[in-house]
Scaffold this motif. Structure first.
Motif, PDB file in Angstrom:
ATOM      1  N   UNK A 208       0.804  -1.275  -0.134  1.00  0.00           N
ATOM      2  CA  UNK A 208       0.142  -0.454  -0.288  1.00  0.00           C
ATOM      3  C   UNK A 208       0.560   1.299  -0.255  1.00  0.00           C
ATOM      4  N   UNK A 209       2.089   1.566   0.690  1.00  0.00           N
ATOM      5  CA  UNK A 209       3.212   2.682   0.829  1.00  0.00           C
ATOM      6  C   UNK A 209       2.779   2.457  -0.702  1.00  0.00           C
ATOM      7  N   UNK A 210       3.863   1.503  -1.113  1.00  0.00           N
ATOM      8  CA  UNK A 210       4.079   1.847  -1.923  1.00  0.00           C
ATOM      9  C   UNK A 210       3.241   2.612  -3.555  1.00  0.00           C
ATOM     10  N   UNK A 211       2.711   2.199  -3.253  1.00  0.00           N
ATOM     11  CA  UNK A 211       1.468   2.440  -4.374  1.00  0.00           C
ATOM     12  C   UNK A 211       0.560   3.254  -3.967  1.00  0.00           C
ATOM     13  N   UNK A 212       1.188   4.487  -2.573  1.00  0.00           N
ATOM     14  CA  UNK A 212       0.431   5.840  -2.852  1.00  0.00           C
ATOM     15  C   UNK A 212       1.585   6.341  -3.362  1.00  0.00           C
ATOM     16  N   UNK A 213       3.208   6.013  -2.949  1.00  0.00           N
ATOM     17  CA  UNK A 213       4.446   6.486  -3.330  1.00  0.00           C
ATOM     18  C   UNK A 213       3.977   6.441  -5.272  1.00  0.00           C
ATOM     19  N   UNK A 214       4.189   5.563  -5.235  1.00  0.00           N
ATOM     20  CA  UNK A 214       4.430   5.683  -6.794  1.00  0.00           C
ATOM     21  C   UNK A 214       2.909   6.865  -7.439  1.00  0.00           C
ATOM     22  N   UNK A 215       1.949   6.793  -7.065  1.00  0.00           N
ATOM     23  CA  UNK A 215       1.060   7.486  -7.741  1.00  0.00           C
ATOM     24  C   UNK A 215       1.125   8.820  -7.343  1.00  0.00           C
ATOM     25  N   UNK A 216       1.572   8.871  -6.772  1.00  0.00           N
ATOM     26  CA  UNK A 216       2.572  10.815  -6.051  1.00  0.00           C
ATOM     27  C   UNK A 216       3.638  10.799  -7.586  1.00  0.00           C
ATOM     28  N   UNK A 217       4.147   9.858  -7.870  1.00  0.00           N
ATOM     29  CA  UNK A 217       5.295  10.073  -8.826  1.00  0.00           C
ATOM     30  C   UNK A 217       4.485  10.149 -10.369  1.00  0.00           C
ATOM     31  N   UNK A 218       3.741   8.953 -10.610  1.00  0.00           N
ATOM     32  CA  UNK A 218       3.125   9.907 -11.455  1.00  0.00           C
ATOM     33  C   UNK A 218       2.520  10.127 -12.196  1.00  0.00           C
ATOM     34  N   UNK A 219       1.027  10.274 -10.931  1.00  0.00           N
ATOM     35  CA  UNK A 219      -0.079  11.480 -11.189  1.00  0.00           C
ATOM     36  C   UNK A 219       0.576  13.067 -12.088  1.00  0.00           C
ATOM     37  N   UNK A 220       1.182  13.230 -11.471  1.00  0.00           N
ATOM     38  CA  UNK A 220       2.232  14.679 -12.004  1.00  0.00           C
ATOM     39  C   UNK A 220       2.099  14.386 -13.663  1.00  0.00           C
ATOM     40  N   UNK A 221       2.965  12.932 -13.920  1.00  0.00           N
ATOM     41  CA  UNK A 221       3.425  13.278 -15.196  1.00  0.00           C
ATOM     42  C   UNK A 221       2.259  13.032 -15.941  1.00  0.00           C
ATOM     43  N   UNK A 222       1.049  11.621 -15.982  1.00  0.00           N
ATOM     44  CA  UNK A 222       0.172  11.848 -16.266  1.00  0.00           C
ATOM     45  C   UNK A 222      -0.720  13.269 -16.781  1.00  0.00           C
ATOM     46  N   UNK A 223      -0.558  13.895 -16.118  1.00  0.00           N
ATOM     47  CA  UNK A 223      -1.835  14.857 -15.930  1.00  0.00           C
ATOM     48  C   UNK A 223      -0.909  16.367 -17.330  1.00  0.00           C
ATOM     49  N   UNK A 224       0.420  16.576 -16.711  1.00  0.00           N
ATOM     50  CA  UNK A 224       1.388  16.599 -18.165  1.00  0.00           C
ATOM     51  C   UNK A 224       1.489  16.397 -19.140  1.00  0.00           C
ATOM     52  N   UNK A 225       1.446  15.327 -19.051  1.00  0.00           N
ATOM     53  CA  UNK A 225       1.105  14.608 -20.751  1.00  0.00           C
ATOM     54  C   UNK A 225      -0.063  15.160 -21.417  1.00  0.00           C
ATOM     55  N   UNK A 226      -0.391  14.439 -20.861  1.00  0.00           N
ATOM     56  CA  UNK A 226      -2.499  15.137 -21.001  1.00  0.00           C
ATOM     57  C   UNK A 226      -2.356  16.519 -21.047  1.00  0.00           C
ATOM     58  N   UNK A 227      -2.175  17.315 -20.816  1.00  0.00           N
ATOM     59  CA  UNK A 227      -1.833  18.527 -20.534  1.00  0.00           C
ATOM     60  C   UNK A 227      -1.362  19.321 -21.728  1.00  0.00           C
ATOM     61  N   UNK A 228      -0.479  18.790 -22.264  1.00  0.00           N
ATOM     62  CA  UNK A 228       0.875  18.916 -23.044  1.00  0.00           C
ATOM     63  C   UNK A 228      -0.197  18.388 -24.433  1.00  0.00           C
ATOM     64  N   UNK A 229      -0.963  17.602 -24.571  1.00  0.00           N
ATOM     65  CA  UNK A 229      -1.985  16.897 -26.176  1.00  0.00           C
ATOM     66  C   UNK A 229      -2.660  18.117 -26.032  1.00  0.00           C
ATOM     67  N   UNK A 230      -3.696  17.968 -24.724  1.00  0.00           N
ATOM     68  CA  UNK A 230      -4.303  19.366 -25.149  1.00  0.00           C
ATOM     69  C   UNK A 230      -4.229  20.500 -25.925  1.00  0.00           C
ATOM     70  N   UNK A 231      -3.291  21.118 -25.151  1.00  0.00           N
ATOM     71  CA  UNK A 231      -2.300  22.247 -25.811  1.00  0.00           C
ATOM     72  C   UNK A 231      -2.230  22.378 -27.385  1.00  0.00           C
ATOM     73  N   UNK A 232      -1.412  20.991 -27.588  1.00  0.00           N
ATOM     74  CA  UNK A 232      -1.020  20.968 -28.631  1.00  0.00           C
ATOM     75  C   UNK A 232      -2.639  20.638 -30.160  1.00  0.00           C
ATOM     76  N   UNK A 233      -3.252  20.130 -29.729  1.00  0.00           N
ATOM     77  CA  UNK A 233      -5.358  19.997 -30.400  1.00  0.00           C
ATOM     78  C   UNK A 233      -5.644  21.450 -30.751  1.00  0.00           C
ATOM     79  N   UNK A 234      -5.378  22.173 -29.784  1.00  0.00           N
ATOM     80  CA  UNK A 234      -5.928  23.381 -29.397  1.00  0.00           C
ATOM     81  C   UNK A 234      -4.945  24.404 -30.249  1.00  0.00           C
ATOM     82  N   UNK A 235      -4.370  24.385 -30.312  1.00  0.00           N
ATOM     83  CA  UNK A 235      -2.709  25.031 -31.526  1.00  0.00           C
ATOM     84  C   UNK A 235      -3.326  24.576 -32.993  1.00  0.00           C
ATOM     85  N   UNK A 236      -3.415  23.839 -32.717  1.00  0.00           N
ATOM     86  CA  UNK A 236      -3.809  23.232 -34.662  1.00  0.00           C
ATOM     87  C   UNK A 236      -5.141  23.461 -35.740  1.00  0.00           C
TER      88      UNK A 236
END
Length: 236
Positions: A208-236
């Motif tokens: 459980x501790x490892x899951x929580x720690x890696x959710x903390x680390x991976x969540x911002x990465x997923x959000x950053x990638x998604x935000x970048x894709x949305x911006x790229x789509x909006x710019x097209x």
């Protein structure tokens, strides 16, 4: 982030009562039967980021949902050096019945979800063993691997974000998405939907501790990638 879809093919070690794999039950808690840690990690990421999630309902030893329908290893006769005797007894009709029962509805469900509400990003979540029983000398030092085939629109910024966060990241390691990428080939690449294929090392998310720690680390990465894709789509 309801426009992001998480898919976890190997989230379960469930074997239906009417299927006899004829294996030591202890194997069902090991990596050949399930991607350890993926179910709790995937569900926590979905809850934190507001993502939809699709989780494979049966063990990969029953049928490997991340294989093409005609792939030789779809219903495995062995995994990491361990024989699966119950699967070798299946005749052609038995194999077809298992495909119709598990593989086809799973992939039809993914296709229907994408058709109904096209995501801006698909996150494919898996985990990998630090050491294979069949190749114990092979080092697997990565904390996370990013897998992709032809479409690297999400993989490239994902790798950059993971490395910037100090995460030891494999680029198409510990194995290549150009070789094994069935679900993403069928549902992401075939529909031109960007995808981030994440493989997390299992010893990091085994509790459980490892899951929580890696959710903390991976969540911002997923959000950053998604935000970048949305911006790229909006710019097209």
């Amino acid at each position: 982030m309801s426009d992001v879809l998480l898919i976890a093919d190997h989230a379960s070690n469930h074997v239906p009562a009417d299927i006899d794999l004829d294996i030591d039950p202890v194997l069902l808690n090991q990596h050949m039967a399930i991607d350890i840690g993926v179910d709790p990690l995937g569900r926590l990421l979905c809850a934190r980021l507001g993502m939809d999630g699709i989780f494979g309902p049966v063990s990969r030893l029953v049928i490997d949902l991340n294989r093409e329908e005609d792939a030789a290893g779809l219903i495995p006769s062995e995994s990491d050096g361990f024989a699966i005797p119950g699967n070798t007894l299946l005749d052609a009709d038995g194999r077809r019945a298992r495909v119709e029962r598990f593989w086809r509805p799973y992939h039809q469900g993914i296709a229907a979800r994408i058709a109904a509400e096209r995501p801006c990003l698909i996150v494919s979540l898996h985990s990998f063993t630090p050491r294979l029983s069949a190749r114990p000398e092979e080092a697997r030092p990565w904390q996370v691997g990013v897998l992709y085939n032809r479409d690297d629109r999400a993989a490239r910024p994902g790798i950059a974000a993971l490395r910037a966060a100090g995460i030891v990241t494999g680029d198409n390691e510990p194995y290549s998405g150009k070789v094994l990428n069935a679900t993403m080939n069928m549902h992401a690449e075939a529909n031109a939907v960007p995808y981030l294929g994440l493989e997390v090392r299992q010893d990091l998310i085994g509790d459980e501790a490892g899951v929580a720690a890696w959710a903390d680390r991976l969540g911002p990465v997923i959000a950053e990638v998604a935000d970048g894709l949305r911006k790229a789509a909006a710019d097209r």
